[in-house]
Design a protein around this motif. Structure first.
Motif, short mmCIF file in Angstrom:
data_model
loop_
_atom_site.label_atom_id
_atom_site.label_comp_id
_atom_site.label_asym_id
_atom_site.label_seq_id
_atom_site.Cartn_x
_atom_site.Cartn_y
_atom_site.Cartn_z
N THR A 53 0.84 -1.20 0.00
CA THR A 53 0.00 0.00 0.00
C THR A 53 0.87 1.25 0.00
N ASP A 54 0.29 2.36 -0.44
CA ASP A 54 1.01 3.62 -0.43
C ASP A 54 1.39 4.02 1.00
N GLU A 55 0.48 3.75 1.94
CA GLU A 55 0.78 4.06 3.34
C GLU A 55 1.97 3.24 3.82
N GLY A 56 1.99 1.95 3.43
CA GLY A 56 3.11 1.10 3.81
C GLY A 56 4.43 1.59 3.25
N VAL A 57 4.42 2.02 2.00
CA VAL A 57 5.65 2.54 1.37
C VAL A 57 6.13 3.79 2.12
N LYS A 58 5.20 4.68 2.46
CA LYS A 58 5.55 5.89 3.20
C LYS A 58 6.16 5.53 4.55
N ASN A 59 5.53 4.59 5.25
CA ASN A 59 6.03 4.19 6.56
C ASN A 59 7.39 3.50 6.45
N LEU A 60 7.57 2.70 5.39
CA LEU A 60 8.85 2.02 5.21
C LEU A 60 9.97 3.03 4.98
N LYS A 61 9.71 4.04 4.18
CA LYS A 61 10.74 5.04 3.93
C LYS A 61 11.14 5.75 5.23
N ALA A 62 10.16 5.98 6.09
CA ALA A 62 10.47 6.58 7.39
C ALA A 62 11.32 5.63 8.23
N ARG A 63 10.98 4.34 8.20
CA ARG A 63 11.76 3.35 8.96
C ARG A 63 13.18 3.25 8.40
N MET A 64 13.30 3.26 7.08
CA MET A 64 14.63 3.23 6.47
C MET A 64 15.50 4.37 7.00
#
Length: 410
Positions: free
Chosen positions: A31-42
């Motif tokens: 999901t787009d939300e997941g991608v956004k959250n992953l980038k923050a985690r990265m």
């Protein structure tokens, strides 16, 4: 001007004695939300761990080609050394699978990425059999040869290694046959649902011959499939060296985050699980917090044994989460109290692209309610026995649903 990454193989040669670098692997969320959250985690994990490099996977059936490349380029721009997985599966550009692979590699060149993990890839979700695209690559060896012939030494290339044998080369042992297994076979066999599985010696030799071909064709290093028995990894390294495979063999470390995921992945890959580990996990199956805490304890123990063995880098399959990784690095004194900084409130958004596609035995939900998958058709259609309502005589109705009409229940 775009900065150009060094090759991982070159960085490993400069690691100082006594240092144990870490590296991380992520997968593209669906999901787009997941991608956004992953980038923050990265961003957080880069700041907290300073990993030597970071992988991003290429989804089954080529399902994440664009997103994997996007995430790899994002990593590179954020200062990570990006190591992008690339497979031969379902890669086409105007009907030409070779052109699609060439284009992906050219985009990596333009973006400064110089490290690739060359893989055959898994079949698309909903399909059990891998098939090469017409006119395309048939295996990872083809991909390694192509990269070297088309791009020379521009890329550092890693390939996969399977300490217990590739899952496709692992077979069920018939009743009474276990007594005739060799010492090497016994050391890598696994047990699930009362059955024993092993990659037999003759098949394991084929695996090793093929791995040697990949290295001879230009692979610089090997990343292993996950393992939970340290002796399996040690034996694999010994076998590789005896075969003349002298490149670094990076241990792939699957973080234990949850009981269902552990059980599903080990069964799917037919991974050897020591009896003590199996019993411990089963004893905590209804206590998620204890499982996560044990994931740290077990992970730190395995990692320390690997450090003592003399590995080049600890490579964590993060499952897009951070708490267990931080707990392990804290326990190893690589970091100090990082686990207190972990933030996994977004964990539910960290589902992989394609994770809506289920396998036989999975519980799924749809507009018709909750049911269990009893069969997967070749076209991806799922046969689902509905559990939420009954017909006369206690019979369960059956639904036949296409991809996208259902999702797994986690």
């Amino acid at each position: 001007m775009t900065s150009v990454d060094p090759k991982i193989i070159d960085l490993l040669k400069t690691t100082k004695e006594g240092e144990t670098p870490v590296s991380l692997e992520y997968f593209p969320p669906r999901t787009d939300e997941g991608v956004k959250n992953l980038k923050a985690r990265m961003g957080r994990m880069k700041e907290n761990l300073s990993p030597l490099f970071c992988d991003v996977t290429w989804g089954a059936g080529g399902s994440t080609a664009d997103l994997s490349l996007e995430l790899a380029l994002h990593m590179q721009k954020c200062g990570y050394l990006a190591n992008m997985h690339l497979t031969c599966t379902n890669m086409e550009k105007d009907g030409d699978p070779v052109a699609a692979v060439r284009e992906a590699l050219e985009k990596c060149i333009d973006g400064g990425i110089r490290n690739i993990v060359a893989l055959r890839g898994d079949p698309p979700h909903g399909e059990d059999e891998w098939k090469a695209a017409e006119g395309g690559f048939t295996c990872a060896l083809d991909l390694v040869k192509f990269i070297r012939s088309e791009f020379g030494d521009e890329f550092g290339i890693a390939v996969a290694g399977y300490p217990e044998g590739h899952p496709n080369a692992i077979s069920e042992i018939k009743e009474g046959e276990e007594a005739s297994l060799s010492e090497a076979e016994l050391a890598r066999c696994s047990h699930f649902d009362g059955k024993t599985y092993v990659c037999k010696d003759e098949d394991f030799k084929k695996e090793m011959d093929y791995l040697k071909e990949k290295v001879d064709a230009g692979a610089d290093m090997i990343f292993t499939q996950m393992f939970f028995d340290i002796e399996v990894y040690k034996n694999f390294v010994k076998e590789c060296r005896e075969y003349g495979i002298d490149v670094p063999i990076v241990p792939g470390l699957m973080c234990i985050n949850a009981y269902p995921g552990f059980k599903k992945m080990t069964k799917f890959c037919k991974t050897r699980v020591p009896k003590a580990l199996e019993d411990k996990m089963d004893s905590m199956k209804d206590d998620p917090a204890s499982v996560k805490a044990f994931g740290v304890e077990f992970g730190a123990e395995i990692c320390q044994q690997l450090i003592d063995f003399g590995i080049d880098v600890l490579h964590f399959y993060t499952l897009n989460l951070e708490k267990v990784v931080y707990g392990i690095t804290d326990a190893l004194n690589i970091t100090d109290n990082l686990v207190e900084k972990s933030d996994e409130k977004d964990a539910n958004s960290m589902q992989a692209v394609g994770s809506a596609w289920a396998r036989v035995g999975d519980k799924v939900k749809s507009i018709y309610g909750v049911g269990v998958v009893t069969d997967m058709r070749g076209n991806g259609e799922a046969v689902i026995e509905m559990q939420s309502w009954e017909l006369a005589g206690g019979q369960k109705p059956t639904a036949y649903l296409q991809k996208g009409a259902y999702e797994k229940v986690f």
